[in-house]
Scaffold this active site. Structure first.
Site, PDB file in Angstrom:
ATOM      1  N   GLU A 268       1.038  -1.182  -0.044  1.00  0.00           N
ATOM      2  CA  GLU A 268      -0.051  -0.079   0.004  1.00  0.00           C
ATOM      3  C   GLU A 268       0.806   1.166   0.038  1.00  0.00           C
ATOM      4  OE1 GLU A 268      -3.655   1.993   2.555  1.00  0.00           O
ATOM      5  OE2 GLU A 268      -2.741   0.113   3.214  1.00  0.00           O
ATOM      6  N   ARG A 483       5.580 -13.415   9.436  1.00  0.00           N
ATOM      7  CA  ARG A 483       6.357 -12.309   9.058  1.00  0.00           C
ATOM      8  C   ARG A 483       7.472 -11.888  10.065  1.00  0.00           C
ATOM      9  NH1 ARG A 483       1.988  -7.927  11.210  1.00  0.00           N
ATOM     10  NH2 ARG A 483       3.882  -6.455  10.926  1.00  0.00           N
ATOM     11  N   LYS A 493       4.380   1.542   9.867  1.00  0.00           N
ATOM     12  CA  LYS A 493       4.238   2.765   9.176  1.00  0.00           C
ATOM     13  C   LYS A 493       3.491   3.892  10.001  1.00  0.00           C
ATOM     14  CE  LYS A 493       2.937   0.697   5.212  1.00  0.00           C
ATOM     15  NZ  LYS A 493       2.579   0.456   3.871  1.00  0.00           N
TER      16      LYS A 493
END
Length: 537
Positions: A268, A483, A493
Protein backbone atom coordinates in the site's frame (compact mmCIF):
# COMPACT_ATOMS: atom_id res chain seq x y z
CA UNK A 1 -29.99 -20.56 14.47
CA UNK A 2 -31.38 -22.48 17.45
CA UNK A 3 -32.67 -25.26 15.17
CA UNK A 4 -29.26 -25.59 13.49
CA UNK A 5 -27.53 -25.69 16.88
CA UNK A 6 -29.85 -28.50 18.02
CA UNK A 7 -29.30 -30.37 14.76
CA UNK A 8 -25.50 -30.21 15.10
CA UNK A 9 -25.47 -31.28 18.74
CA UNK A 10 -27.80 -34.19 17.88
CA UNK A 11 -25.04 -35.80 15.78
CA UNK A 12 -22.50 -35.64 18.60
CA UNK A 13 -20.92 -32.19 18.27
CA UNK A 14 -20.34 -30.35 21.53
CA UNK A 15 -22.30 -27.13 21.94
CA UNK A 16 -19.12 -25.07 21.60
CA UNK A 17 -18.09 -26.92 18.42
CA UNK A 18 -21.58 -26.51 17.00
CA UNK A 19 -21.49 -22.75 17.63
CA UNK A 20 -18.07 -22.46 15.98
CA UNK A 21 -19.41 -24.40 12.98
CA UNK A 22 -22.34 -22.01 12.63
CA UNK A 23 -19.92 -19.11 12.23
CA UNK A 24 -18.66 -20.73 9.03
CA UNK A 25 -21.55 -20.23 6.65
CA UNK A 26 -20.20 -22.54 3.96
CA UNK A 27 -19.40 -25.42 6.34
CA UNK A 28 -22.66 -25.18 8.30
CA UNK A 29 -24.71 -25.15 5.09
CA UNK A 30 -22.88 -28.22 3.76
CA UNK A 31 -23.17 -30.08 7.07
CA UNK A 32 -26.93 -29.43 7.29
CA UNK A 33 -27.35 -30.74 3.75
CA UNK A 34 -25.31 -33.87 4.59
CA UNK A 35 -27.34 -34.58 7.74
CA UNK A 36 -30.63 -34.19 5.84
CA UNK A 37 -29.37 -36.50 3.08
CA UNK A 38 -28.26 -39.10 5.63
CA UNK A 39 -31.67 -38.96 7.33
CA UNK A 40 -33.40 -39.62 3.99
CA UNK A 41 -31.04 -42.51 3.17
CA UNK A 42 -31.63 -44.09 6.58
CA UNK A 43 -35.33 -43.25 6.69
CA UNK A 44 -34.81 -41.94 10.21
CA UNK A 45 -35.21 -38.63 12.00
CA UNK A 46 -31.82 -38.80 13.69
CA UNK A 47 -28.25 -39.76 12.82
CA UNK A 48 -26.14 -41.63 15.36
CA UNK A 49 -22.90 -40.18 16.71
CA UNK A 50 -20.56 -42.47 14.73
CA UNK A 51 -22.12 -41.45 11.41
CA UNK A 52 -22.43 -37.83 12.55
CA UNK A 53 -18.74 -37.64 13.41
CA UNK A 54 -17.79 -38.88 9.95
CA UNK A 55 -20.25 -36.48 8.28
CA UNK A 56 -18.67 -33.55 10.11
CA UNK A 57 -15.17 -34.73 9.24
CA UNK A 58 -16.18 -35.20 5.61
CA UNK A 59 -17.87 -31.79 5.16
CA UNK A 60 -15.04 -29.91 6.89
CA UNK A 61 -12.48 -31.44 4.50
CA UNK A 62 -14.46 -31.87 1.28
CA UNK A 63 -13.32 -29.64 -1.58
CA UNK A 64 -15.80 -30.90 -4.15
CA UNK A 65 -19.46 -30.22 -3.15
CA UNK A 66 -20.67 -32.09 -6.23
CA UNK A 67 -19.64 -35.35 -4.48
CA UNK A 68 -21.40 -34.52 -1.20
CA UNK A 69 -24.47 -36.70 -1.85
CA UNK A 70 -22.40 -39.69 -2.96
CA UNK A 71 -20.05 -39.60 0.05
CA UNK A 72 -22.93 -39.01 2.46
CA UNK A 73 -24.69 -42.12 1.14
CA UNK A 74 -21.50 -44.19 1.55
CA UNK A 75 -21.19 -43.02 5.18
CA UNK A 76 -24.89 -43.43 6.03
CA UNK A 77 -24.91 -47.01 4.70
CA UNK A 78 -21.69 -47.75 6.66
CA UNK A 79 -19.71 -48.58 3.56
CA UNK A 80 -17.31 -45.92 4.81
CA UNK A 81 -17.14 -46.31 8.57
CA UNK A 82 -13.58 -45.42 9.65
CA UNK A 83 -11.48 -42.23 9.42
CA UNK A 84 -8.93 -44.18 7.39
CA UNK A 85 -11.56 -45.06 4.77
CA UNK A 86 -12.86 -41.50 4.78
CA UNK A 87 -9.38 -40.12 4.11
CA UNK A 88 -9.02 -42.54 1.20
CA UNK A 89 -12.46 -41.50 -0.11
CA UNK A 90 -11.58 -37.80 0.03
CA UNK A 91 -8.28 -38.48 -1.75
CA UNK A 92 -10.15 -40.42 -4.43
CA UNK A 93 -12.64 -37.62 -5.22
CA UNK A 94 -9.78 -35.07 -5.08
CA UNK A 95 -8.09 -36.93 -7.93
CA UNK A 96 -11.39 -37.24 -9.84
CA UNK A 97 -12.91 -33.77 -9.30
CA UNK A 98 -15.04 -33.55 -12.43
CA UNK A 99 -15.40 -37.18 -13.39
CA UNK A 100 -18.41 -39.41 -12.58
CA UNK A 101 -17.45 -41.71 -9.73
CA UNK A 102 -16.50 -45.20 -10.87
CA UNK A 103 -17.97 -47.18 -7.96
CA UNK A 104 -15.81 -50.24 -8.54
CA UNK A 105 -12.58 -48.20 -8.48
CA UNK A 106 -13.86 -46.17 -5.52
CA UNK A 107 -14.67 -49.25 -3.44
CA UNK A 108 -11.28 -50.79 -4.18
CA UNK A 109 -9.46 -47.58 -3.27
CA UNK A 110 -11.41 -47.13 -0.02
CA UNK A 111 -11.57 -50.71 1.21
CA UNK A 112 -15.36 -50.90 0.97
CA UNK A 113 -16.50 -54.39 1.98
CA UNK A 114 -13.05 -55.41 3.25
CA UNK A 115 -13.38 -57.15 6.61
CA UNK A 116 -10.35 -57.62 8.86
CA UNK A 117 -11.02 -60.21 11.55
CA UNK A 118 -9.54 -60.09 15.09
CA UNK A 119 -7.77 -63.35 14.27
CA UNK A 120 -5.99 -61.74 11.31
CA UNK A 121 -4.84 -58.85 13.49
CA UNK A 122 -3.66 -61.24 16.21
CA UNK A 123 -1.68 -63.36 13.73
CA UNK A 124 -0.12 -60.32 12.04
CA UNK A 125 0.97 -58.77 15.36
CA UNK A 126 2.44 -62.10 16.46
CA UNK A 127 4.53 -62.34 13.27
CA UNK A 128 5.85 -58.77 13.62
CA UNK A 129 6.78 -59.22 17.29
CA UNK A 130 8.54 -62.49 16.50
CA UNK A 131 10.54 -60.69 13.83
CA UNK A 132 11.73 -57.98 16.29
CA UNK A 133 11.88 -60.16 19.40
CA UNK A 134 15.65 -59.86 19.99
CA UNK A 135 15.60 -56.06 19.82
CA UNK A 136 12.48 -55.93 21.96
CA UNK A 137 14.08 -58.07 24.66
CA UNK A 138 17.14 -55.80 24.60
CA UNK A 139 15.42 -52.39 24.64
CA UNK A 140 12.20 -53.53 26.39
CA UNK A 141 9.68 -50.69 26.70
CA UNK A 142 12.13 -48.14 25.33
CA UNK A 143 11.63 -49.77 21.94
CA UNK A 144 9.58 -47.68 19.48
CA UNK A 145 6.26 -49.56 19.48
CA UNK A 146 5.06 -47.37 16.63
CA UNK A 147 7.34 -49.36 14.31
CA UNK A 148 5.48 -52.55 15.21
CA UNK A 149 2.13 -50.92 14.57
CA UNK A 150 3.37 -49.50 11.28
CA UNK A 151 4.35 -52.94 9.99
CA UNK A 152 0.99 -54.40 10.96
CA UNK A 153 -0.84 -51.51 9.30
CA UNK A 154 1.19 -52.05 6.13
CA UNK A 155 0.08 -55.69 6.06
CA UNK A 156 -3.54 -54.99 7.05
CA UNK A 157 -4.30 -51.62 5.46
CA UNK A 158 -7.96 -51.36 6.51
CA UNK A 159 -7.63 -52.72 10.03
CA UNK A 160 -8.83 -50.54 12.90
CA UNK A 161 -5.85 -48.71 14.41
CA UNK A 162 -7.18 -48.92 17.96
CA UNK A 163 -7.59 -52.69 17.75
CA UNK A 164 -4.05 -53.02 16.40
CA UNK A 165 -2.65 -50.91 19.25
CA UNK A 166 -4.52 -52.92 21.88
CA UNK A 167 -3.25 -56.20 20.40
CA UNK A 168 0.35 -54.90 20.22
CA UNK A 169 0.17 -53.71 23.84
CA UNK A 170 -1.21 -57.05 25.02
CA UNK A 171 1.33 -59.21 23.19
CA UNK A 172 4.27 -57.00 24.24
CA UNK A 173 3.11 -57.28 27.85
CA UNK A 174 2.97 -61.07 27.54
CA UNK A 175 6.53 -61.08 26.17
CA UNK A 176 8.18 -58.57 28.50
CA UNK A 177 6.01 -58.66 31.60
CA UNK A 178 5.08 -55.55 33.61
CA UNK A 179 7.25 -52.42 33.40
CA UNK A 180 10.14 -52.19 35.85
CA UNK A 181 11.62 -49.02 37.37
CA UNK A 182 14.30 -49.07 34.68
CA UNK A 183 11.58 -49.18 32.01
CA UNK A 184 9.93 -46.09 33.50
CA UNK A 185 13.11 -44.01 33.31
CA UNK A 186 13.47 -41.76 30.29
CA UNK A 187 15.76 -43.07 27.61
CA UNK A 188 18.80 -40.74 27.28
CA UNK A 189 18.98 -38.98 23.94
CA UNK A 190 21.88 -39.98 21.77
CA UNK A 191 24.06 -37.05 20.69
CA UNK A 192 23.47 -35.98 17.11
CA UNK A 193 26.16 -37.19 14.77
CA UNK A 194 27.20 -34.98 11.89
CA UNK A 195 27.50 -37.10 8.81
CA UNK A 196 30.53 -36.58 6.55
CA UNK A 197 29.98 -33.77 4.07
CA UNK A 198 27.13 -32.23 6.10
CA UNK A 199 29.18 -30.04 8.43
CA UNK A 200 27.38 -26.92 7.27
CA UNK A 201 23.80 -28.00 7.88
CA UNK A 202 23.18 -25.27 10.43
CA UNK A 203 22.54 -21.66 9.39
CA UNK A 204 25.90 -20.25 8.30
CA UNK A 205 27.16 -17.48 6.07
CA UNK A 206 29.25 -18.80 3.24
CA UNK A 207 30.70 -16.57 0.51
CA UNK A 208 28.36 -13.78 1.51
CA UNK A 209 25.23 -15.96 1.25
CA UNK A 210 23.09 -17.15 4.14
CA UNK A 211 22.47 -20.88 4.02
CA UNK A 212 20.09 -22.89 6.20
CA UNK A 213 20.54 -26.66 6.46
CA UNK A 214 22.97 -26.50 3.57
CA UNK A 215 20.54 -24.75 1.21
CA UNK A 216 20.14 -21.07 0.34
CA UNK A 217 16.71 -19.46 0.52
CA UNK A 218 16.59 -19.53 -3.28
CA UNK A 219 16.92 -23.31 -3.18
CA UNK A 220 14.26 -23.57 -0.47
CA UNK A 221 11.88 -21.30 -2.37
CA UNK A 222 11.59 -23.69 -5.28
CA UNK A 223 7.99 -24.93 -5.35
CA UNK A 224 8.81 -28.60 -4.89
CA UNK A 225 10.97 -27.90 -1.82
CA UNK A 226 8.20 -25.97 -0.06
CA UNK A 227 5.44 -28.31 -1.29
CA UNK A 228 3.65 -25.53 -3.18
CA UNK A 229 1.03 -26.61 -5.68
CA UNK A 230 2.05 -26.88 -9.31
CA UNK A 231 0.62 -24.29 -11.66
CA UNK A 232 -2.86 -25.28 -12.76
CA UNK A 233 -3.23 -27.76 -9.88
CA UNK A 234 -4.77 -25.24 -7.47
CA UNK A 235 -7.52 -27.73 -6.58
CA UNK A 236 -5.01 -30.05 -4.89
CA UNK A 237 -4.27 -27.47 -2.17
CA UNK A 238 -5.81 -28.04 1.26
CA UNK A 239 -8.83 -25.75 1.77
CA UNK A 240 -9.13 -24.69 -1.89
CA UNK A 241 -12.78 -24.52 -2.93
CA UNK A 242 -13.75 -26.31 -6.14
CA UNK A 243 -16.86 -25.33 -8.09
CA UNK A 244 -18.37 -26.95 -11.20
CA UNK A 245 -16.55 -24.31 -13.29
CA UNK A 246 -13.13 -24.59 -11.59
CA UNK A 247 -11.46 -26.98 -14.03
CA UNK A 248 -12.55 -24.88 -17.04
CA UNK A 249 -11.17 -21.72 -15.41
CA UNK A 250 -7.88 -23.47 -14.57
CA UNK A 251 -7.53 -24.62 -18.18
CA UNK A 252 -8.03 -21.04 -19.39
CA UNK A 253 -5.51 -19.88 -16.77
CA UNK A 254 -2.90 -22.35 -18.08
CA UNK A 255 -3.56 -21.22 -21.65
CA UNK A 256 -2.82 -17.63 -20.60
CA UNK A 257 0.23 -18.26 -18.38
CA UNK A 258 1.71 -21.23 -20.22
CA UNK A 259 2.22 -22.92 -16.85
CA UNK A 260 4.55 -20.14 -15.65
CA UNK A 261 4.75 -19.27 -11.93
CA UNK A 262 3.31 -15.80 -11.25
CA UNK A 263 3.71 -13.92 -7.96
CA UNK A 264 3.16 -10.31 -6.91
CA UNK A 265 4.37 -7.87 -4.27
CA UNK A 266 1.35 -5.64 -3.40
CA UNK A 267 2.35 -2.80 -1.00
CA UNK A 268 0.00 0.00 0.00
CA UNK A 269 1.69 3.30 -1.06
CA UNK A 270 1.11 5.06 2.27
CA UNK A 271 4.66 5.00 3.65
CA UNK A 272 8.27 3.92 3.09
CA UNK A 273 9.02 0.20 3.15
CA UNK A 274 10.75 -1.21 6.24
CA UNK A 275 12.88 -4.28 6.92
CA UNK A 276 9.80 -6.50 7.24
CA UNK A 277 8.91 -5.62 3.65
CA UNK A 278 12.40 -6.77 2.61
CA UNK A 279 11.38 -10.29 3.60
CA UNK A 280 8.12 -9.98 1.65
CA UNK A 281 9.97 -8.62 -1.41
CA UNK A 282 12.51 -11.45 -1.30
CA UNK A 283 9.84 -14.06 -0.69
CA UNK A 284 7.66 -12.97 -3.63
CA UNK A 285 10.32 -11.96 -6.15
CA UNK A 286 12.66 -14.71 -4.92
CA UNK A 287 10.00 -17.40 -5.22
CA UNK A 288 9.22 -16.33 -8.79
CA UNK A 289 12.91 -16.19 -9.72
CA UNK A 290 13.70 -19.57 -8.13
CA UNK A 291 10.93 -21.17 -10.21
CA UNK A 292 11.68 -19.35 -13.51
CA UNK A 293 8.55 -17.25 -13.08
CA UNK A 294 7.58 -13.59 -13.02
CA UNK A 295 6.58 -11.18 -10.26
CA UNK A 296 4.39 -8.07 -10.51
CA UNK A 297 4.85 -4.93 -8.41
CA UNK A 298 1.24 -3.94 -7.74
CA UNK A 299 0.36 -0.83 -5.75
CA UNK A 300 -2.68 -1.45 -3.55
CA UNK A 301 -3.88 2.15 -4.03
CA UNK A 302 -7.47 1.92 -2.78
CA UNK A 303 -7.24 4.56 -0.02
CA UNK A 304 -6.54 7.98 -1.60
CA UNK A 305 -6.51 9.73 1.80
CA UNK A 306 -3.12 8.26 2.77
CA UNK A 307 -1.32 7.82 -0.58
CA UNK A 308 1.36 10.18 -1.93
CA UNK A 309 3.54 10.27 -5.04
CA UNK A 310 6.76 10.04 -3.01
CA UNK A 311 5.70 6.65 -1.63
CA UNK A 312 5.04 5.19 -5.10
CA UNK A 313 8.50 6.12 -6.36
CA UNK A 314 10.24 5.13 -3.10
CA UNK A 315 8.68 1.66 -3.12
CA UNK A 316 9.88 0.90 -6.64
CA UNK A 317 13.30 2.36 -5.77
CA UNK A 318 13.64 -0.04 -2.81
CA UNK A 319 12.54 -3.08 -4.84
CA UNK A 320 15.22 -2.28 -7.39
CA UNK A 321 17.77 -1.54 -4.63
CA UNK A 322 17.26 -5.11 -3.44
CA UNK A 323 18.13 -6.25 -6.95
CA UNK A 324 14.73 -7.08 -8.46
CA UNK A 325 13.09 -5.83 -11.63
CA UNK A 326 9.28 -6.20 -11.67
CA UNK A 327 7.81 -8.01 -14.64
CA UNK A 328 5.21 -5.24 -14.72
CA UNK A 329 4.21 -2.33 -12.45
CA UNK A 330 0.46 -2.25 -11.94
CA UNK A 331 -2.07 -0.47 -9.70
CA UNK A 332 -5.29 -1.72 -8.15
CA UNK A 333 -6.76 1.50 -9.58
CA UNK A 334 -6.01 0.19 -13.09
CA UNK A 335 -8.96 -2.13 -12.54
CA UNK A 336 -11.45 0.21 -10.80
CA UNK A 337 -13.97 -0.01 -13.66
CA UNK A 338 -13.79 -3.83 -13.81
CA UNK A 339 -14.00 -4.07 -10.02
CA UNK A 340 -17.09 -1.86 -10.04
CA UNK A 341 -18.75 -4.00 -12.73
CA UNK A 342 -18.01 -7.12 -10.67
CA UNK A 343 -19.53 -5.44 -7.58
CA UNK A 344 -22.74 -4.85 -9.53
CA UNK A 345 -22.66 -8.50 -10.62
CA UNK A 346 -22.13 -9.58 -7.01
CA UNK A 347 -25.29 -7.70 -5.99
CA UNK A 348 -27.25 -9.24 -8.87
CA UNK A 349 -26.17 -12.71 -7.72
CA UNK A 350 -27.55 -11.94 -4.25
CA UNK A 351 -24.12 -11.92 -2.55
CA UNK A 352 -23.87 -8.22 -1.61
CA UNK A 353 -26.09 -5.44 -0.29
CA UNK A 354 -25.99 -1.73 0.52
CA UNK A 355 -25.83 -1.12 4.27
CA UNK A 356 -26.31 2.07 6.32
CA UNK A 357 -24.64 0.98 9.56
CA UNK A 358 -21.98 3.45 10.68
CA UNK A 359 -18.34 2.49 11.10
CA UNK A 360 -18.51 2.76 14.88
CA UNK A 361 -21.40 0.27 14.92
CA UNK A 362 -19.26 -2.34 13.14
CA UNK A 363 -16.33 -2.21 15.55
CA UNK A 364 -15.65 -4.90 18.16
CA UNK A 365 -15.89 -8.68 18.10
CA UNK A 366 -19.67 -9.07 17.94
CA UNK A 367 -21.22 -6.12 16.07
CA UNK A 368 -25.00 -6.30 15.55
CA UNK A 369 -26.14 -7.87 12.27
CA UNK A 370 -27.16 -5.45 9.58
CA UNK A 371 -30.94 -4.80 9.36
CA UNK A 372 -30.43 -4.21 5.62
CA UNK A 373 -28.91 -7.64 4.88
CA UNK A 374 -32.05 -8.97 3.18
CA UNK A 375 -33.03 -5.84 1.27
CA UNK A 376 -34.21 -6.52 -2.33
CA UNK A 377 -31.52 -6.86 -5.00
CA UNK A 378 -33.01 -4.11 -7.17
CA UNK A 379 -32.97 -1.73 -4.22
CA UNK A 380 -29.28 -2.42 -3.52
CA UNK A 381 -28.44 -1.92 -7.20
CA UNK A 382 -30.18 1.46 -7.20
CA UNK A 383 -28.52 2.57 -3.95
CA UNK A 384 -25.07 1.43 -5.12
CA UNK A 385 -25.51 3.51 -8.27
CA UNK A 386 -26.43 6.49 -6.06
CA UNK A 387 -23.26 5.86 -4.02
CA UNK A 388 -21.24 6.01 -7.25
CA UNK A 389 -22.89 9.28 -8.27
CA UNK A 390 -22.02 10.93 -4.94
CA UNK A 391 -25.56 11.18 -3.57
CA UNK A 392 -24.57 9.94 -0.08
CA UNK A 393 -22.28 11.50 2.52
CA UNK A 394 -19.13 9.68 3.64
CA UNK A 395 -20.01 6.89 6.06
CA UNK A 396 -23.70 7.04 5.16
CA UNK A 397 -23.64 3.87 3.05
CA UNK A 398 -21.34 0.94 2.28
CA UNK A 399 -21.52 -2.13 0.09
CA UNK A 400 -21.08 -5.32 2.14
CA UNK A 401 -20.54 -8.93 1.09
CA UNK A 402 -22.77 -11.72 2.45
CA UNK A 403 -20.18 -14.02 3.95
CA UNK A 404 -18.60 -15.03 7.25
CA UNK A 405 -14.81 -14.89 7.58
CA UNK A 406 -12.70 -17.47 9.41
CA UNK A 407 -12.38 -15.24 12.48
CA UNK A 408 -16.18 -14.97 12.73
CA UNK A 409 -16.39 -11.45 11.24
CA UNK A 410 -19.64 -11.11 9.30
CA UNK A 411 -20.22 -9.36 6.00
CA UNK A 412 -16.97 -7.44 5.37
CA UNK A 413 -17.23 -4.11 3.54
CA UNK A 414 -16.53 -4.17 -0.20
CA UNK A 415 -16.97 -0.46 -1.05
CA UNK A 416 -17.00 2.76 0.96
CA UNK A 417 -17.44 6.44 0.09
CA UNK A 418 -14.46 8.84 0.13
CA UNK A 419 -14.59 12.32 -1.39
CA UNK A 420 -10.83 12.52 -1.91
CA UNK A 421 -9.10 12.86 -5.31
CA UNK A 422 -7.11 9.77 -6.25
CA UNK A 423 -3.43 9.82 -7.24
CA UNK A 424 -4.14 8.02 -10.55
CA UNK A 425 -7.86 8.47 -11.27
CA UNK A 426 -8.42 12.00 -9.99
CA UNK A 427 -12.09 12.79 -9.29
CA UNK A 428 -13.46 9.97 -11.44
CA UNK A 429 -14.52 7.93 -8.41
CA UNK A 430 -15.95 8.71 -4.99
CA UNK A 431 -16.42 5.07 -4.02
CA UNK A 432 -13.34 2.94 -3.40
CA UNK A 433 -13.00 -0.84 -2.95
CA UNK A 434 -11.52 -2.32 0.24
CA UNK A 435 -8.59 -4.74 0.57
CA UNK A 436 -10.95 -7.68 1.25
CA UNK A 437 -12.72 -7.01 -2.05
CA UNK A 438 -9.83 -5.84 -4.23
CA UNK A 439 -6.91 -8.10 -3.43
CA UNK A 440 -8.14 -11.49 -4.64
CA UNK A 441 -9.81 -10.02 -7.74
CA UNK A 442 -6.63 -8.20 -8.81
CA UNK A 443 -4.76 -11.48 -8.28
CA UNK A 444 -7.35 -13.13 -10.53
CA UNK A 445 -7.08 -10.46 -13.22
CA UNK A 446 -3.27 -10.78 -13.27
CA UNK A 447 -3.53 -14.60 -13.31
CA UNK A 448 -1.38 -14.94 -10.18
CA UNK A 449 -0.51 -18.57 -9.44
CA UNK A 450 0.73 -18.19 -5.83
CA UNK A 451 -0.63 -15.35 -3.68
CA UNK A 452 2.02 -15.18 -0.93
CA UNK A 453 1.20 -13.12 2.17
CA UNK A 454 1.97 -13.01 5.89
CA UNK A 455 0.17 -14.98 8.59
CA UNK A 456 -2.15 -12.18 9.69
CA UNK A 457 -4.04 -12.62 6.41
CA UNK A 458 -4.79 -16.29 7.10
CA UNK A 459 -8.18 -15.30 8.54
CA UNK A 460 -8.99 -13.74 5.17
CA UNK A 461 -8.22 -16.82 3.10
CA UNK A 462 -11.84 -18.02 3.18
CA UNK A 463 -13.11 -14.63 1.94
CA UNK A 464 -10.42 -14.70 -0.78
CA UNK A 465 -11.72 -18.01 -2.15
CA UNK A 466 -15.38 -17.13 -1.53
CA UNK A 467 -15.31 -13.92 -3.58
CA UNK A 468 -13.56 -15.42 -6.62
CA UNK A 469 -16.00 -18.33 -6.62
CA UNK A 470 -19.04 -16.10 -5.97
CA UNK A 471 -18.18 -14.19 -9.17
CA UNK A 472 -17.15 -17.39 -10.99
CA UNK A 473 -13.68 -16.11 -11.96
CA UNK A 474 -10.24 -17.73 -11.82
CA UNK A 475 -9.18 -18.25 -8.18
CA UNK A 476 -5.45 -18.29 -7.26
CA UNK A 477 -4.15 -20.07 -4.14
CA UNK A 478 -3.28 -18.03 -1.06
CA UNK A 479 -0.22 -19.19 0.92
CA UNK A 480 0.90 -17.61 4.21
CA UNK A 481 4.39 -17.29 5.70
CA UNK A 482 5.63 -15.88 9.02
CA UNK A 483 6.18 -12.14 9.10
CA UNK A 484 9.50 -10.65 10.20
CA UNK A 485 9.19 -9.20 13.71
CA UNK A 486 11.91 -7.11 15.36
CA UNK A 487 12.11 -6.04 18.99
CA UNK A 488 13.48 -2.76 20.38
CA UNK A 489 12.62 -0.83 17.24
CA UNK A 490 9.61 0.66 15.45
CA UNK A 491 8.59 -0.70 12.04
CA UNK A 492 4.88 0.17 11.95
CA UNK A 493 4.27 2.71 9.18
CA UNK A 494 1.52 4.32 11.24
CA UNK A 495 3.90 4.86 14.19
CA UNK A 496 6.79 6.02 12.01
CA UNK A 497 4.54 8.68 10.43
CA UNK A 498 3.82 10.00 13.93
CA UNK A 499 7.56 10.11 14.68
CA UNK A 500 8.21 12.02 11.46
CA UNK A 501 5.32 14.46 11.94
CA UNK A 502 6.28 15.13 15.57
CA UNK A 503 9.91 15.79 14.65
CA UNK A 504 11.25 12.92 16.81
CA UNK A 505 13.12 11.71 13.70
CA UNK A 506 14.22 13.76 10.70
CA UNK A 507 12.38 11.75 8.04
CA UNK A 508 11.74 8.21 6.82
CA UNK A 509 15.45 7.77 6.10
CA UNK A 510 16.60 8.73 9.61
CA UNK A 511 19.44 6.24 10.35
CA UNK A 512 17.83 5.32 13.68
CA UNK A 513 14.90 3.73 11.85
CA UNK A 514 14.67 0.32 10.19
CA UNK A 515 13.07 1.53 6.99
CA UNK A 516 14.89 0.38 3.87
CA UNK A 517 15.82 3.96 2.96
CA UNK A 518 17.32 4.38 6.45
CA UNK A 519 19.27 1.13 6.14
CA UNK A 520 20.62 2.26 2.78
CA UNK A 521 21.62 5.61 4.30
CA UNK A 522 23.39 3.77 7.14
CA UNK A 523 25.62 2.13 4.56
CA UNK A 524 24.09 -1.23 3.73
CA UNK A 525 25.30 -1.92 0.19
CA UNK A 526 23.24 -3.03 -2.76
CA UNK A 527 22.56 -6.62 -3.76
CA UNK A 528 24.01 -9.19 -3.55
CA UNK A 529 25.43 -8.44 -0.11
CA UNK A 530 22.39 -6.46 1.09
CA UNK A 531 20.12 -9.47 1.27
CA UNK A 532 22.82 -11.60 2.83
CA UNK A 533 23.35 -9.06 5.61
CA UNK A 534 19.63 -8.96 6.25
CA UNK A 535 19.65 -12.74 6.46
CA UNK A 536 17.05 -13.08 3.72
CA UNK A 537 18.85 -15.26 1.21
Amino acid sequence: MADSLTLFTSIGLSEQKAKETLKNESLSSMLKEAINLAQRVLGAKSVDKAIGTLLYSMTSRLKYPQHLAFLTEQIALCRIFTELQLSAALDFVKNHPQEPINKQEFEKACGVGVVITPEQIEDSVEMVIKKHKDQLMKERYHYNMGLLMGEVRAALKWADGKIIKNEVDMQVLQLLGPKTEADLEKKPKAPKQKSPGNENKEAVAENGEIKVEGRSLMEQLRGEALKFHKTGENYKTEGYVVTPNTMKLLKEHLDITGGQVRARFPPEPNGILHIGHAKAINFNFGFAKANNGICFLRYDDTNPEKEEEKYFSAIRDMVEWLGYKPYKVTHASDHFQKLYEWAVDLIRRGHAYVCHQRGEELKGHNPPPSPWRDRPIEESLLLFERMKKGLFAEGEATLRMKMVMEDGKMDPVAYRIKYTPHHCTGDTWCIYPTYDYTHCLCDSIEQITHSLCTKEFQARRSSYYWLCNALDVYCPVQWEYGRLNLTYTVVSKRKIIKLVESGAVRDWDDPRLFTLTALRRRGFPQRPSTISVLGLE
